[in-house]
Motif scaffolding. Structure first.
Motif, PDB file in Angstrom:
ATOM      1  N   THR A 122     -13.664  -6.507   5.923  1.00  0.00           N
ATOM      2  CA  THR A 122     -13.203  -6.121   5.696  1.00  0.00           C
ATOM      3  C   THR A 122     -12.056  -4.424   6.739  1.00  0.00           C
ATOM      4  O   THR A 122     -11.151  -4.169   6.874  1.00  0.00           O
ATOM      5  N   LYS A 123     -12.508  -4.400   7.758  1.00  0.00           N
ATOM      6  CA  LYS A 123     -12.505  -4.063   9.035  1.00  0.00           C
ATOM      7  C   LYS A 123     -11.593  -5.059   9.705  1.00  0.00           C
ATOM      8  O   LYS A 123     -11.006  -5.465  10.672  1.00  0.00           O
ATOM      9  N   LYS A 124     -10.371  -3.714  10.127  1.00  0.00           N
ATOM     10  CA  LYS A 124      -9.240  -3.625  10.378  1.00  0.00           C
ATOM     11  C   LYS A 124      -9.297  -4.696  11.849  1.00  0.00           C
ATOM     12  O   LYS A 124      -8.219  -5.257  11.869  1.00  0.00           O
ATOM     13  N   PRO A 183      -2.439   0.759   7.966  1.00  0.00           N
ATOM     14  CA  PRO A 183      -4.327   1.568   7.901  1.00  0.00           C
ATOM     15  C   PRO A 183      -4.507   0.814   8.157  1.00  0.00           C
ATOM     16  O   PRO A 183      -4.769   0.105   6.434  1.00  0.00           O
ATOM     17  N   ALA A 184      -5.690   0.935   8.324  1.00  0.00           N
ATOM     18  CA  ALA A 184      -7.211   0.844   8.519  1.00  0.00           C
ATOM     19  C   ALA A 184      -8.164   1.049   6.714  1.00  0.00           C
ATOM     20  O   ALA A 184      -8.295  -0.202   5.799  1.00  0.00           O
ATOM     21  N   GLU A 185      -7.580   2.119   6.238  1.00  0.00           N
ATOM     22  CA  GLU A 185      -7.940   2.648   4.871  1.00  0.00           C
ATOM     23  C   GLU A 185      -6.752   1.669   3.958  1.00  0.00           C
ATOM     24  O   GLU A 185      -8.099   2.210   2.553  1.00  0.00           O
ATOM     25  N   LYS A 186      -6.097   0.944   3.993  1.00  0.00           N
ATOM     26  CA  LYS A 186      -5.682   0.457   3.467  1.00  0.00           C
ATOM     27  C   LYS A 186      -6.172  -1.117   3.325  1.00  0.00           C
ATOM     28  O   LYS A 186      -5.990  -2.520   2.437  1.00  0.00           O
ATOM     29  N   TYR A 187      -7.007  -2.098   4.344  1.00  0.00           N
ATOM     30  CA  TYR A 187      -7.447  -2.716   4.561  1.00  0.00           C
ATOM     31  C   TYR A 187      -7.911  -3.439   2.835  1.00  0.00           C
ATOM     32  O   TYR A 187      -8.290  -4.571   2.339  1.00  0.00           O
ATOM     33  N   THR A 188      -8.560  -2.044   1.923  1.00  0.00           N
ATOM     34  CA  THR A 188      -9.122  -2.791   1.030  1.00  0.00           C
ATOM     35  C   THR A 188      -7.995  -2.983  -0.511  1.00  0.00           C
ATOM     36  O   THR A 188      -8.794  -3.392  -1.756  1.00  0.00           O
ATOM     37  N   TRP A 189      -7.015  -2.235  -0.252  1.00  0.00           N
ATOM     38  CA  TRP A 189      -5.796  -1.820  -1.480  1.00  0.00           C
ATOM     39  C   TRP A 189      -5.884  -3.577  -1.502  1.00  0.00           C
ATOM     40  O   TRP A 189      -5.541  -4.435  -1.443  1.00  0.00           O
TER      41      TRP A 189
END
Length: 147
Positions: free
Chosen positions: A71-73, A20-26
């Motif tokens: 950080t954009k998927k 998921p896109a929101e996990k790309y900064t994890w």
């Protein structure tokens, strides 16, 4: 060589699309690459390493800043695709008879074949890292899901 590049590249792309896109900064811990940085690190190597066998890096490419450039998927998936096409084009540009020509690179001297296989191995290395990241975040790699 082509099968090795495709095997890692196809799975990297599938995983990049599944996360998921929101996990790309994890990131698993402070000071460790995030999803986005690890995907872009693999892509950067696909641009940089073939330069040792004669491929030109893309205009404006800076290996020092590339892995933190976004950080954009959707941008990362697009860069990963382009980088995989780049390394395959670099490999296809070398004749079979020239694959064993020795050349210098950051690990000393090796054949063009060795350098290109290293690129595939590097992609597999980071694929393993990213599989662990995915599973830590509840993402099952698409190719390992049961039908």
């Amino acid at each position: 060589l082509a099968r090795n590049l495709d095997a890692a590249g196809d799975k990297l792309l599938q995983l990049a699309e599944a996360v998921p896109a929101e996990k790309y900064t994890w990131r698993p811990a402070e000071g460790v690459r995030s999803f986005s940085e690890a995907f872009l690190h693999a892509a950067a190597a696909n641009y940089l390493i073939p330069s040792f066998v004669g491929a030109k890096m893309p205009e404006g490419f800076d290996p020092k800043t590339f892995e933190t450039s976004t950080t954009k998927k959707e941008e990362i998936v697009a860069q990963l695709k382009k980088s995989l096409e780049h390394v395959k084009a670099a490999a296809n540009a070398i004749s079979d008879s020239d694959m064993d020509t020795p050349t210098k690179w950051f690990l000393g001297e090796g054949s063009k074949r060795e350098i290109l296989f290293f690129t595939a191995a590097h992609n597999h290395e980071h694929l393993g890292q990213l599989i662990a990241y995915a599973r830590m975040n509840g993402v099952t790699p698409p190719w390992s899901k049961k039908e």
